[in-house]
Every structure is written in structure tokens, then in C-alpha cells.
Design an enzyme around this catalytic site. Structure first.
Site, PDB file in Angstrom:
ATOM      1  N   GLU A 237      30.885  50.337  37.416  1.00 22.48           N
ATOM      2  CA  GLU A 237      31.545  49.759  38.590  1.00 22.48           C
ATOM      3  C   GLU A 237      32.142  50.818  39.520  1.00 22.48           C
ATOM      4  OE1 GLU A 237      34.308  46.800  37.174  1.00 22.48           O
ATOM      5  OE2 GLU A 237      32.715  45.463  36.559  1.00 22.48           O
TER       6      GLU A 237
ATOM      7  N   GLU B 226      28.361  43.094  31.576  1.00 20.88           N
ATOM      8  CA  GLU B 226      29.649  42.436  31.327  1.00 20.88           C
ATOM      9  C   GLU B 226      29.591  41.030  31.894  1.00 20.88           C
ATOM     10  OE1 GLU B 226      33.146  44.412  32.861  1.00 20.88           O
ATOM     11  OE2 GLU B 226      32.457  46.365  32.134  1.00 20.88           O
TER      12      GLU B 226
HETATM   13  C1  GBH Z   1      35.558  44.727  34.865  1.00 18.00           C
HETATM   14  O1  GBH Z   1      36.005  44.837  36.170  1.00 18.00           O
HETATM   15  C2  GBH Z   1      35.803  46.012  34.152  1.00 18.00           C
HETATM   16  O2  GBH Z   1      34.609  46.751  34.022  1.00 18.00           O
HETATM   17  C3  GBH Z   1      36.466  45.847  32.827  1.00 18.00           C
HETATM   18  O3  GBH Z   1      36.942  47.077  32.362  1.00 18.00           O
HETATM   19  C4  GBH Z   1      37.553  44.813  32.908  1.00 18.00           C
HETATM   20  O4  GBH Z   1      38.338  44.726  31.760  1.00 18.00           O
HETATM   21  C5  GBH Z   1      36.880  43.489  33.201  1.00 18.00           C
HETATM   22  O5  GBH Z   1      36.057  43.568  34.300  1.00 18.00           O
HETATM   23  C6  GBH Z   1      37.851  42.328  33.399  1.00 18.00           C
HETATM   24  O6  GBH Z   1      38.648  42.534  34.509  1.00 18.00           O
HETATM   25  O7  GBH Z   1      37.845  37.896  43.890  1.00 18.00           O
HETATM   26  O8  GBH Z   1      37.566  36.007  42.476  1.00 18.00           O
HETATM   27  O9  GBH Z   1      35.640  37.007  43.471  1.00 18.00           O
HETATM   28  C7  GBH Z   1      36.030  43.634  36.876  1.00 18.00           C
HETATM   29  C8  GBH Z   1      35.939  43.831  38.353  1.00 18.00           C
HETATM   30  C9  GBH Z   1      36.478  43.029  40.493  1.00 18.00           C
HETATM   31  C10 GBH Z   1      35.671  41.475  38.874  1.00 18.00           C
HETATM   32  C11 GBH Z   1      37.045  41.914  41.292  1.00 18.00           C
HETATM   33  C12 GBH Z   1      36.223  40.337  39.691  1.00 18.00           C
HETATM   34  C13 GBH Z   1      37.010  39.696  41.921  1.00 18.00           C
HETATM   35  C14 GBH Z   1      36.768  38.271  41.573  1.00 18.00           C
HETATM   36  N1  GBH Z   1      36.418  42.695  39.096  1.00 18.00           N
HETATM   37  N2  GBH Z   1      36.326  40.676  41.070  1.00 18.00           N
HETATM   38  S1  GBH Z   1      36.981  37.231  42.900  1.00 18.00           S
END
Ligand code: GBH
Length: 465
Positions: free
Chosen positions: A172, A368
Site C-alpha cells: 500500500e 488483504e
Molecule cells: C490495511 O490498510 C493495512 O495494510 C493493514 O496493515 C491494516 O491493519 C488494515 O488495512 C486494516 O486497516 O474511506 O470507507 O472507503 C488499509 C487501508 C485505507 C483501507 C483507507 C480503507 C478507506 C475506506 N485503508 N480505506 S473508506
């Protein structure tokens, strides 16, 4: 869509990888042991207000000391793959030069244990724990960090080349660049669009240089990928201004990563759209060929879908910088997880098919997918996390639909194997299919883990109820 009554279970391909994922800082603990150096997350977590309750990964779920038992637990679940990340500061405590053999030995033991248990290791080289000395030298906005990453990638590839089934350069880069340097909610906690965009370029370059280093050092059979959290954006209506808002968002969130990596170009309109922040003079001749390194697969991390419209967002924090003006978030009716993320399995099918269209037949992994819910151990000693089971079920069904439509999906990794340190949310948000008691470190397989184990062992997904 309604399920067909009495429908048969869906059979996944016989070579499908059924895995679960973790990352180093979120599970290992032992931050001061065996020569590990400090990372930007050790530093950031100590900044007042950065993490809920002032929590940090000093102990986490103590995986560093429990890896042998944790592998046994995976084997007991019937998983045939495990995605983990290597902590760069364990391998190079200062981020460059001298190699810390004890760090490499930990991952050698881990990968040996996995292989002995018939579990394919999928290794992520960078899941956000940058060595602090590299941050002190400028961090991701500094292009030299890409060269340091390539050096580190080569060291790990040389040591573990024969043990790893799938190499993932970066986890990411969107988060590393934008949560780290735009919103500031992740380490290093910077809020500066210019630094965020420079970071994107260094991360793209790091991916390309790192992929080449792995290719050279791990041998010709190495399979190399990158894991993205692409933003699945939908326009609220078909009106041209709503669709234009979605396109502006896609440009700086998705195309900025995908087009250089897949096609060797920065997308049309990107430099103009961001000209008020940077002149992009950090892009040098030859960089795009490096970034466009051959890819054997792509990893997709999927959680949710965003619906957007043209206009000003009343919820927007005026102190948060943004790259894109005039885009507002719409919150559709539906089920939301503890993170406030909408449950939207259809977006996963769309995402897989989008990448399939860009590069037909490219092997795809969901590296993931999962959800945070408020889980407690019940009086019967179990964790009845039915909402997580339903989430996994619906998303695996969405993967099946993408397979039906021709996408070459090769595997699925649930996020996460364990409850763990959820970054700025600390230990309060639980994503695991295995519950962890943070006082005793006792692991308890949740009902969702039992359910997933059944699916993984049989290769069959029951029809959606
Ligand atoms: C991942 O990041 C990571 O790789 C991981 O380490 C972490 O623990 C896991 O996810 C859980 O958080 O605005 O409602 O459309 C997640 C990255 C970025 C995913 C923002 C959700 C927004 C959702 N996130 N995204 S929304």
C-alpha cells in the site's frame, strides 16, 4: 443479487492459495531485541495523540517469540499460504550498509517452519516500518530511500530466495505516501501535499528498483508483485460533474500508481492537476522504465468502496490538506464496520475485473480483505463473530464472480490472521480471525476462523444464505 435457492457450493481452483496476512510492526513486538533498530512507527507511536490510548507495538502480540506456535496454529487451520512482512530495521538497523544476521535468521526460521508445514510464504518487503535513520535523512520524499530499499530487498532476496513463493515489494504505497505525508495519521505524521507527491514517486521507484534486485538475487523462479489498496470510487450519480469528481480522485489515488507500474507513464493530466503543489522535477530520465519493471502478479487489498459527488464536503476538516478540491463523500445506507467502512463486496469484483482489463490474465491475489468488529470471548470460551464470517463469505463470493468473469485470481489472504496493533487505532480495533488476549497473549480461533478453515480445507464456498 439473490442467491439461487439450493445452489451448490462454489468450487475454487485446486491450486488456489488460502491464506491469512499480518505485518511485522503489528504483531512482532520485541522491538529492542537481537539488534533491531528503531523504525518510524516506534517514533511516531510515542508522539502524543498519534495513537489511541498512547499504545504502540513494543510487545504487540509477541509473535517474535511465538512464531513456531503461530505457524502450528496456521497449519491447524488448514491454510496453505501465509503473508507476512519483514521488518527492515531487523535486517539493516540503520537502513543501509551493515546486515544484522540475527534478523535474517528469524525470517529464515519462520519460512522454514512454514515450508515444513506445507504453507507457502508470501513475503512483503515493506509494510511501513522504515528505519528511523532513513527518515532522519529525508524519508520517502528523498529519492535516495528508493536506492536504500533496493539494497535491502537484494539482501533479503539473497538470504531467502529459495524459501519464498511470492515476493511483494511494497504494501500500500498509497498509505505510506498519503497517510504518512498528507493526512499525517500514519508515521512520519507529515501534512504536506508536496512531500506526499514526492513520496509517491520515490515509492514507485523503490518498487521498480526493488523488483529488479529481487529478480537478480532470488533467482529466475522468483515471482514478484506489489500490493495496492486501490480506491474503488463510485460517482453518486451519472451527472457529468459527479463523474468528473470521481475521475479527479482516481487520478491521484490509483492512476498515479498503476500507470507508471503497468505502462511506464505518469497519467495524462496528473502534472497539471498537481502543479500548485510540485513541478515534478524529481522525476528523472529513465525512472519510468525502472518503475515499469516486469510484474508476475498484483496484490490487491480490499476493504470498502467510496461514493463521491461533486461539491464541497461538509465533513471535511479544513486543517487537513487535500490534493483534490470539489469532491464530497456520500455515505450510502448499508452495513458499516467498526472502522466506519461500508461493507460493499461488489467493489471487490469490480476491482479485480478492472485490473484484469488493464492486464488480461495477470495473476491476481487478494492480499488483504477483512473487517473490524467488536469481538469478545463468550462464556463458552468462543468468539461468535458472525458478522465477520458474513463479511468473508460475501467477499469470497465476490472473488468467485470475478473468476467466473475471467479474472486470473490465484489466492486470497484474510486480514488478519490475528487481532493486532491497528496503527493509529491501537489495539481497540480487532481484525483477526484469531482472537488475541493482550494480557495473556492467548490465541483463540474465532468462529470466523473455524468457518474459514472449513472453506480453505475443502476449497469450496457454501452458497450465500
Ligand atoms: C490495511 O490498510 C493495512 O495494510 C493493514 O496493515 C491494516 O491493519 C488494515 O488495512 C486494516 O486497516 O474511506 O470507507 O472507503 C488499509 C487501508 C485505507 C483501507 C483507507 C480503507 C478507506 C475506506 N485503508 N480505506 S473508506
Amino acid at each position: 443479487t439473490q442467491p439461487t435457492p439450493g445452489a451448490a457450493p462454489r468450487r475454487f481452483p485446486s491450486d488456489f492459495l488460502w491464506g491469512a496476512a499480518t505485518s511485522s510492526y503489528q504483531i512482532e513486538g520485541a522491538v529492542g531485541e537481537d539488534g533491531r533498530g528503531p523504525s518510524i512507527w516506534d517514533t511516531f507511536a510515542r508522539r502524543p495523540g498519534a495513537v489511541v490510548n498512547g499504545e504502540n507495538g513494543d510487545v504487540a502480540i509477541d509473535h517474535y517469540h511465538r512464531s513456531a506456535d503461530d505457524v502450528k496454529l496456521m497449519a491447524g487451520l488448514g491454510l496453505n499460504a501465509y503473508r507476512f512482512s519483514v521488518a527492515w530495521p531487523r535486517i539493516q538497523p540503520t537502513g543501509s550498509g551493515a546486515v544484522n544476521q540475527a534478523g535474517l535468521d528469524f525470517y529464515k526460521r519462520l519460512t522454514d517452519q512454514l515450508r515444513d508445514a506445507g504453507i507457502a510464504p508470501a513475503l512483503t518487503l515493506y509494510h511501513w516500518d522504515l528505519p528511523q535513520p532513513l527518515q532522519d535523512a529525508g524519508g520517502w520524499p528523498n529519492r535516495d530511500t528508493a536506492h536504500r530499499f533496493a539494497e535491502y530487498a537484494g539482501i533479503v532476496a539473497e538470504a531467502l530466495g529459495d524459501r519464498v513463493d511470492l515476493w511483494i515489494t511494497l504494501n500500500e504505497s498509497w498509505c505510506a505516501a498519503y497517510l504518512g505525508h498528507l493526512s499525517g495519521e500514519h508515521a512520519p505524521g507529515v501534512k504536506d501535499p508536496a512531500q506526499a507527491l514526492a513520496s509517491v514517486h520515490t515509492l514507485n521507484l523503490a518498487h521498480g528498483l526493488g523488483a529488479a534486485a529481487v529478480r537478480e538475487k532470488a533467482g529466475a523462479a522468483a515471482r514478484i508483485a506489489i500490493s495496492h489498496n486501490l480506491q474503488v470510487n463510485r460517482a453518486h450519480t451519472d451527472a457529468p460533474d459527479d463523474r468528473a469528481a470521481k475521475t479527479r480522485l482516481d487520478l491521484v489515488n490509483n492512476e498515479i500508481l498503476l500507470q507508471p507500474q503497468l505502462n511506464g507513464v505518469y497519467p495524462e493530466g496528473l502534472f497539471e492537476a498537481t502543479a500548485r503543489f510540485t513541478d515534478w522535477s524529481f522525476v528523472r530520465t529513465g525512472d519510468l522504465e525502472i518503475i515499469n519493471a516486469p510484474l508476475d502478479a498484483m496484490g490487491l487489498n480490499y476493504y470498502s468502496t467510496a461514493t463521491v459527488r461533486a461539491g464541497e464536503d461538509p465533513d471535511r476538516d479544513p486543517f487537513q490538506p487535500t490534493l483534490v478540491e470539489g469532491v464530497a463523500r456520500v455515505r450510502p445506507e448499508g452495513e458499516y464496520t467498526e472502522m466506519g467502512w461500508l461493507v460493499e463486496p461488489r467493489g471487490l469484483t469490480d476491482l479485480l475485473l478492472d485490473i484484469h482489463r488493464r492486464r488480461p490474465g495477470l495473476p491476481l491475489y487478494i492480499t488483504e480483505n477483512g473487517a473490524a468488529f467488536d469481538d469478545t470471548v463468550a462464556a463458552d470460551g468462543r468468539v461468535h463473530d458472525d458478522r465477520r464470517t458474513a463479511y468473508l463469505h460475501a467477499h469470497l463470493d465476490a472473488v468467485g464472480r470475478a473468476l467466473d468473469a475471467g479474472a486470473n485470481v490465484k489466492g486470497y489472504f484474510a486480514w488478519s490472521l490475528f487481532d493486532n496493533f491497528e496503527w493509529s487505532y491501537g489495539y481497540g480495533k480487532r481484525f483477526g480471525i484469531v482472537h488475541v488476549d493482550y494480557d495473556t497473549q492467548v490465541r483463540t480461533v474465532k468462529d470466523s476462523g473455524r468457518w474459514y478453515s472449513q472453506v480453505a480445507s475443502s476449497g469450496e464456498l457454501p452458497p450465500l444464505a
